[in-house]
Design a protein around this motif. Structure first.
Motif, mmCIF file in Angstrom:
data_model
loop_
_atom_site.group_PDB
_atom_site.id
_atom_site.type_symbol
_atom_site.label_atom_id
_atom_site.label_comp_id
_atom_site.label_asym_id
_atom_site.label_seq_id
_atom_site.Cartn_x
_atom_site.Cartn_y
_atom_site.Cartn_z
ATOM 1 N N THR A 141 8.644 7.226 10.261
ATOM 2 C CA THR A 141 7.896 7.522 11.790
ATOM 3 C C THR A 141 8.036 6.318 12.847
ATOM 4 N N SER A 162 0.948 -1.363 -0.023
ATOM 5 C CA SER A 162 -0.012 -0.089 0.006
ATOM 6 C C SER A 162 0.876 1.247 0.021
ATOM 7 N N TYR A 163 1.064 1.762 -1.186
ATOM 8 C CA TYR A 163 2.156 2.696 -1.316
ATOM 9 C C TYR A 163 1.903 4.098 -0.407
ATOM 10 N N GLU A 164 0.703 4.544 -0.420
ATOM 11 C CA GLU A 164 0.125 5.400 0.159
ATOM 12 C C GLU A 164 0.396 5.383 1.635
ATOM 13 N N LEU A 165 0.162 4.243 2.144
ATOM 14 C CA LEU A 165 0.367 4.000 3.604
ATOM 15 C C LEU A 165 1.816 4.057 3.884
ATOM 16 N N GLU A 166 2.744 2.994 3.202
ATOM 17 C CA GLU A 166 3.855 3.037 3.334
ATOM 18 C C GLU A 166 4.548 4.723 3.366
ATOM 19 N N HIS A 167 4.244 5.339 2.342
ATOM 20 C CA HIS A 167 4.772 6.468 2.355
ATOM 21 C C HIS A 167 4.500 7.433 3.515
ATOM 22 N N GLN A 168 3.235 7.572 3.944
ATOM 23 C CA GLN A 168 2.756 8.263 5.192
ATOM 24 C C GLN A 168 3.347 7.815 6.566
ATOM 25 N N ILE A 169 3.873 6.585 6.630
ATOM 26 C CA ILE A 169 4.303 6.265 7.741
ATOM 27 C C ILE A 169 6.042 5.953 7.889
ATOM 28 N N LYS A 170 6.403 6.135 6.718
ATOM 29 C CA LYS A 170 8.050 5.839 6.607
ATOM 30 C C LYS A 170 8.650 6.942 7.294
ATOM 31 N N LYS A 218 5.800 4.588 13.768
ATOM 32 C CA LYS A 218 4.763 3.595 13.492
ATOM 33 C C LYS A 218 5.165 2.537 12.465
ATOM 34 N N GLU A 219 6.362 2.870 12.030
ATOM 35 C CA GLU A 219 6.725 2.079 10.578
ATOM 36 C C GLU A 219 6.851 0.501 11.181
#
Ligand code: UTP
Length: 277
Positions: A85, A75-83, A87-88
């Motif tokens: 942080t 899920s690229y969007e999710l990966e991008h959001q939490i990279k 939460k990763e």
């Protein structure tokens, strides 16, 4: 090098059932995606297959099951959001699974039973022995996983293997029940099996649970198998054909198994894994 046609390299996950016992939760979410703590049932199953040395996952899905494909994809969007942080780490486990395995899918158009679902998987499996995991039977063992134990047994017997468990006799009408001759401690060569018998007709209290290793001749047998108990094409009926030729071993596995297709089993599994958390 010639391909080893006898090694178990693929695992089939029949996941097309309606999961009616979990309605309304399963109206839009596949039963196999219900989580025990934070992980969907199907991911536990896939991790068990990986622990048994299998990296090719073949999933039989049905209508309304698209969440399964999305789960085993990036899920690229999710990966991008939490990279980067804090939460990763929550994505570590599923990322590992996605990196290690390949996933392929086929659809069962009509839900004609477990035997039929397995037959639908033929296009993904081909002509080689394979494992089957019913993800709603959640298994856990501190040593070798249940499927790894079965793969080891397959290496010795080179025939179909079904995992069995002793059940209270009054529950016999929920399972395929087997009987046979003991080969060694924990391994029985099956001579007879009956799908969901009344307790008075059950040949034993040994019930088949959702772990199988099947030799590929099962597909031809399933082609010929008529609908049985409940009007469904039963894997038990096809296995009986193999068993009559001495080709099925029942294995009393080591470990725990939870019937997460039932509310009681699901709650039990949740409590068990929470204790281990
Ligand atoms: P179950 O009978 O436990 O699943 O089948 P179900 O039908 O989804 O559950 P209920 O009874 O309605 O609550 C065992 C496994 O076989 C798969 C199911 O997805 C489940 O993993 N299955 C069953 C299929 O893939 N296709 C079928 O036609 C039947």
């Amino acid at each position: 090098m010639p391909k080893d046609k006898t090694k178990i390299k693929k695992c089939l996950f029949p996941a097309a059932g309606y999961g009616t016992r979990f309605l309304p939760a399963t109206k839009a979410i596949p039963k196999e995606m219900l989580p025990v703590l934070t992980k969907p049932l199907l991911q536990y199953g896939v991790e068990e297959a990986i622990s048994a040395g299998i990296e090719t996952m073949a999933i039989v899905t049905g209508r309304g099951k698209r969440a399964i494909e999305d789960h085993f994809d990036v899920s690229y969007e999710l990966e991008h959001q939490i990279k980067g942080t804090s939460k990763e780490h929550y994505l570590t486990e599923i990322r590992d699974v996605i990196e290690k395995c390949t996933f392929s899918y086929t659809r069962q158009i009509e839900m004609k039973g477990l035997g039929h679902a397995i037959l639908c998987g033929e296009t993904l499996i081909g002509n080689e022995p394979f494992a089957v995991i019913l993800a709603d039977d959640l298994c856990d063992n501190d040593g070798d996983s249940v499927l790894s134990q079965m793969v080891k047994l397959y290496d010795k017997y080179r025939c179909s293997i079904v995992a069995v468990e002793e059940i209270p006799l009054e529950d016999s009408n929920k399972y395929g029940i087997v009987t046979g001759k003991t080969e060694e401690d924990g391994a029985i060569r099956i001579t007879d099996m009956v799908e969901k018998p009344d307790p008075k007709d059950a040949p034993s209290n040994l019930a088949i649970i959702g772990r199988y290793i099947l030799t590929p001749d099962i597909f031809d047998i399933l082609q010929e198998t008529k609908p049985g108990k409940g009007g469904e094409i039963q894997i038990t009926d096809a296995l009986l054909v193999q068993a009559k030729k001495g080709g099925v071993i029942a294995y009393k596995f080591k470990g725990k198994r939870f019937d997460c297709g039932s509310i009681d089993g699901f709650v039990e599994a949740t409590n068990y894994f929470y204790e281990k958390w």
